[in-house]
Write an enzyme that holds these catalytic residues in place. Structure first.
Site, PDB file in Angstrom:
ATOM      1  N   LYS A  30     -58.277 -30.234-100.448  1.00 22.34           N
ATOM      2  CA  LYS A  30     -57.177 -29.547-101.139  1.00 22.34           C
ATOM      3  C   LYS A  30     -56.226 -28.929-100.113  1.00 22.34           C
ATOM      4  O   LYS A  30     -56.657 -28.150 -99.256  1.00 22.34           O
ATOM      5  CB  LYS A  30     -57.746 -28.464-102.065  1.00 22.34           C
ATOM      6  CG  LYS A  30     -58.750 -29.001-103.078  1.00 22.34           C
ATOM      7  CD  LYS A  30     -59.504 -27.907-103.819  1.00 22.34           C
ATOM      8  CE  LYS A  30     -58.647 -27.202-104.833  1.00 22.34           C
ATOM      9  NZ  LYS A  30     -59.461 -26.316-105.710  1.00 22.34           N
ATOM     10  N   ASP A  58     -67.916 -22.825-103.887  1.00 18.99           N
ATOM     11  CA  ASP A  58     -67.637 -22.405-102.514  1.00 18.99           C
ATOM     12  C   ASP A  58     -66.709 -23.431-101.873  1.00 18.99           C
ATOM     13  O   ASP A  58     -66.719 -24.613-102.225  1.00 18.99           O
ATOM     14  CB  ASP A  58     -68.938 -22.307-101.728  1.00 18.99           C
ATOM     15  CG  ASP A  58     -68.758 -21.616-100.379  1.00 18.99           C
ATOM     16  OD1 ASP A  58     -67.729 -20.934-100.189  1.00 18.99           O
ATOM     17  OD2 ASP A  58     -69.646 -21.764 -99.524  1.00 18.99           O
ATOM     18  N   ALA A  93     -56.765 -37.628-105.863  1.00 20.34           N
ATOM     19  CA  ALA A  93     -57.946 -37.402-106.694  1.00 20.34           C
ATOM     20  C   ALA A  93     -57.623 -37.658-108.163  1.00 20.34           C
ATOM     21  O   ALA A  93     -56.532 -37.325-108.640  1.00 20.34           O
ATOM     22  CB  ALA A  93     -58.463 -35.983-106.504  1.00 20.34           C
ATOM     23  N   PRO A  94     -58.547 -38.274-108.908  1.00 16.40           N
ATOM     24  CA  PRO A  94     -58.325 -38.484-110.348  1.00 16.40           C
ATOM     25  C   PRO A  94     -58.157 -37.152-111.075  1.00 16.40           C
ATOM     26  O   PRO A  94     -58.676 -36.123-110.652  1.00 16.40           O
ATOM     27  CB  PRO A  94     -59.611 -39.192-110.794  1.00 16.40           C
ATOM     28  CG  PRO A  94     -60.212 -39.757-109.550  1.00 16.40           C
ATOM     29  CD  PRO A  94     -59.832 -38.821-108.444  1.00 16.40           C
ATOM     30  N   GLY A  95     -57.454 -37.189-112.188  1.00 11.97           N
ATOM     31  CA  GLY A  95     -57.245 -35.987-112.986  1.00 11.97           C
ATOM     32  C   GLY A  95     -55.801 -35.544-112.965  1.00 11.97           C
ATOM     33  O   GLY A  95     -54.918 -36.185-112.368  1.00 11.97           O
ATOM     34  N   LYS A 147     -52.643 -33.695-111.822  1.00 14.44           N
ATOM     35  CA  LYS A 147     -52.199 -33.200-110.520  1.00 14.44           C
ATOM     36  C   LYS A 147     -51.905 -31.699-110.598  1.00 14.44           C
ATOM     37  O   LYS A 147     -51.334 -31.206-111.562  1.00 14.44           O
ATOM     38  CB  LYS A 147     -50.949 -33.949-110.066  1.00 14.44           C
ATOM     39  CG  LYS A 147     -51.192 -35.415-109.741  1.00 14.44           C
ATOM     40  CD  LYS A 147     -49.917 -36.103-109.270  1.00 14.44           C
ATOM     41  CE  LYS A 147     -50.175 -37.564-108.932  1.00 14.44           C
ATOM     42  NZ  LYS A 147     -48.938 -38.265-108.495  1.00 14.44           N
ATOM     43  N   GLY A 148     -52.317 -30.980-109.564  1.00  9.51           N
ATOM     44  CA  GLY A 148     -52.110 -29.547-109.539  1.00  9.51           C
ATOM     45  C   GLY A 148     -50.683 -29.163-109.177  1.00  9.51           C
ATOM     46  O   GLY A 148     -49.979 -29.912-108.489  1.00  9.51           O
ATOM     47  N   MET A 149     -50.271 -27.986-109.625  1.00  8.90           N
ATOM     48  CA  MET A 149     -48.941 -27.479-109.292  1.00  8.90           C
ATOM     49  C   MET A 149     -48.913 -26.829-107.914  1.00  8.90           C
ATOM     50  O   MET A 149     -47.877 -26.780-107.269  1.00  8.90           O
ATOM     51  CB  MET A 149     -48.489 -26.453-110.338  1.00  8.90           C
ATOM     52  CG  MET A 149     -48.347 -26.993-111.733  1.00  8.90           C
ATOM     53  SD  MET A 149     -47.758 -25.700-112.863  1.00  8.90           S
ATOM     54  CE  MET A 149     -47.925 -26.532-114.439  1.00  8.90           C
TER      55      MET A 149
END
Length: 604
Positions: free
Chosen positions: A347, A382, A326-328, A330-332
């Site tokens: 996710k 949600d 996903a663009p943006g 990156k999550g940890m």
């Protein structure tokens, strides 16, 4: 052709009957909770209403577990040959021929059997991959109960009287402060909306027969029909300060309805003898809203999941693009991917996290469950939670597959032959795709769009304040953890550091002592695990000069621990803040006082 057993004493029939018994017990308890919402609203039992919403979420899984246990105990269902399971499904279909909730019963069948059968049997021979029964034209007999919706035929001269009667027909056992006045406000607002018009032969108001309850409100939901024009309608009913009732405003656009039934709000409590008829009616008010989201909005989130997954399978058959990272930023904690042509993100919790993320997979799941059960006040997305999701490997970009192998290999399984290989994800959350706020601000800054920057900065602060009202501290308040919806609303979607506001300690940064020998970048004071220092938010959030100017103008109080502690103490005292699914200036009470908003804080 499969031969069906002639006797009701066969194991297949008994299993089919046990499955339907389990579903009917579930829907009876579900309906009783929804029916009791009217009495809770009349008593102004707001905490009881929220508790009922939270508890109702658990009903489905409990009934599925009970039914699975019964099938294993009484019928040794996990040892039965597949021919018996095929008979069970066909007999179950027969039991649903005159049923009023057949689509929900099919989903319940899937939920139970998928906990018993091996994954290789998850196809239409053994479960309901496709619906077997149509839900079109299901309706209650008048002898059993009211029809799905009521119809009123007003005249312009007596339009106000029609609204008065329409509201009275819900038989609320609390007097209105001034129902005729409120109905007059409804008529005046609609005349401003609709302008001068000529009633056609079919001029009518259709209203769903039961109220929609959520938190401190009850909503009349319907539509006005005049010629070829349909206008959606919702009337929020609230309690006044002295315990009477009032119509708070009138909502009359598709966007109004989509915000009211938003995926970022808690599920409604509404009694629906024929749920498919309610969903069909609501789709005429919100034609762009997927059926899955409407089922979820009225508390049938398992049906919403089922409908969503069917939509995903159809979309995969009619598209050719690939899943990608996903663009943006990156999550940890989460690996996030999407399919460009499909408006959702997927996710997956990573196998390991950086040192600063002191958490576990189970703790993260607990945070997402907290949000599922909590009032999301239009500010928390949600999530649809799935296990064992199979997707075609050929539809994944190689870069994404490499990323998944690196960060969440324990969540993956690969099956099938070359060319038809599937990737099975053990556990995944799916959310509506939004524009990450950091990317929106980056683009707006590059374009020099000061108005857009101010608008989203104001709503970002409003989003945090709405979360505060719901007893939520978001934890990581960085812009990348918030997104912008199609309606331009700022919504929070990263839950791994979320906490109840009342569990946090909001402190001022203590002054540094002159004899402190620690370096300028070292922390010179003790910090507990739930300590929060609002004064420190600025350097992380307000690097953009235009953002900083707008934030300090409208939301400087968020940098002051006194603001957080004030609301913490009010919540601990039992107060519930009003967070409306519409702008405060639209409230009739504010229009009558010249547009000045009424204080949102309710009495404990």
């Amino acid at each position: 052709m499969l031969d069906l057993p002639a006797s009701d004493d066969t194991p297949a029939f008994k299993i089919a009957r046990a499955l339907l018994d389990g579903f009917e017990r579930h829907y009876r308890l579900f309906s009783e909770t929804n029916q009791a919402a009217k009495q809770r609203f009349e008593r102004a039992d707001w905490h009881g209403q929220q508790q009922a919403m939270r508890e109702r979420i658990e009903f489905y899984d409990r009934r599925v577990h009970e039914t699975k246990t019964r099938l294993l105990t009484e019928f040794a269902a996990d040892t039965l040959p597949m021919a018996v399971w095929q008979q069970v499904k066909l007999l179950y279909i027969g039991l649903l021929l005159d049923h009023r909730q057949p689509e929900l019963a099919e989903t319940f069948f899937n939920s139970v059997t998928c906990r018993i059968l091996h994954r290789s049997y998850f196809h239409n021979n053994f479960i309901f991959v496709r619906p077997a029964l149509s839900t079109s034209y299901i309706e209650l007999d008048e002898a059993v109960g009211p029809t799905t919706y009521r119809v009123y035929y007003p005249t312009l001269e007596h339009w106000r009287d029609t609204w008065v009667q329409l509201v009275r027909d819900f038989d609320l056992q609390v007097p209105f402060e001034d129902l005729e006045r409120d109905a007059g406000d409804v008529v005046a607002e609609l005349q401003r909306r609709l302008g001068t018009f000529r009633p056609r032969a079919n001029f009518q108001i259709q209203v769903l027969s039961n109220l929609f309850f959520r938190n401190k409100g009850a909503y009349v939901v319907g539509k006005i029909i005049n010629g070829g024009l349909q206008t959606p309608i919702a009337l929020p009913l609230l309690h006044t300060a002295d315990g009477k009732l009032m119509i708070d405003t009138v909502l009359y656009t598709e966007d109004d309805m989509e915000l009211l039934f938003s995926y970022a709000r808690a599920y409604f409590l509404v009694d629906m003898p024929v749920p498919s008829a309610y969903v069909l009616f609501l789709r005429t008010l919100m034609p762009r809203k997927p059926r899955a989201e409407i089922y979820s909005a009225v508390g049938l989130h398992k049906q919403g999941k089922n409908s969503f997954y069917r939509d995903l399978l159809v979309h995969l058959r009619h598209s050719s693009d690939r899943f990608r990272i996903a663009p943006g930023v990156k999550g940890m904690v989460m690996l996030v991917f999407d399919l460009p042509s499909f408006p959702y993100v997927f996710k997956v919790i990573k196998d390991f996290f950086p040192p600063q993320k002191r958490t576990t997979r189970e703790q993260i799941k607990g945070k997402y469950l907290l949000v599922k059960r909590h009032d999301r006040v239009g500010r928390m997305a949600d999530t649809l939670e799935y296990s064992k999701v199979a997707l075609p490997l050929a539809r994944f970009e190689p870069e994404l597959v490499d990323e998944m192998h690196k960060f969440c290999s324990s969540m993956l399984e690969f099956t099938g032959d070359r060319g038809e290989q599937e990737i099975i994800i053990d556990h995944v959350y799916i959310e509506r795709r939004m524009i990450p706020l950091n990317l929106f601000l980056k683009d707006a800054t590059a374009a020099g769009d000061a108005n857009a920057i101010e608008r989203v900065t104001i709503d970002y602060g409003n989003a945090i304040k709405d979360l505060v009202a719901a007893n939520i501290f978001p934890g990581d308040m960085m812009w990348k953890n918030f997104g912008l919806t199609r309606q331009g609303k700022v919504v929070f979607y990263d839950y791994d550091e979320i906490e109840y506001l009342t569990d946090c300690n909001f402190r001022r940064v203590p002054p540094r002592q002159d004899d402190d020998e620690r370096g300028p970048d070292e922390v010179w004071f003790d910090v507990g695990p739930k300590d929060v220092f609002p004064e420190t938010f600025g350097p992380f959030l307000l690097g953009n000069a235009r953002v900083r100017e707008a934030f300090l103008k409208h939301h400087a109080d968020l940098l002051n621990p006194d603001y957080w502690n004030l609301h913490k103490q009010r919540i601990l005292a039992g107060a519930m803040l009003d967070v409306f699914p519409y702008e405060p200036q639209r409230r009739f009470v504010n229009q009558r006082r010249g547009g000045e908003p009424e204080p949102a804080m309710a009495k404990p």
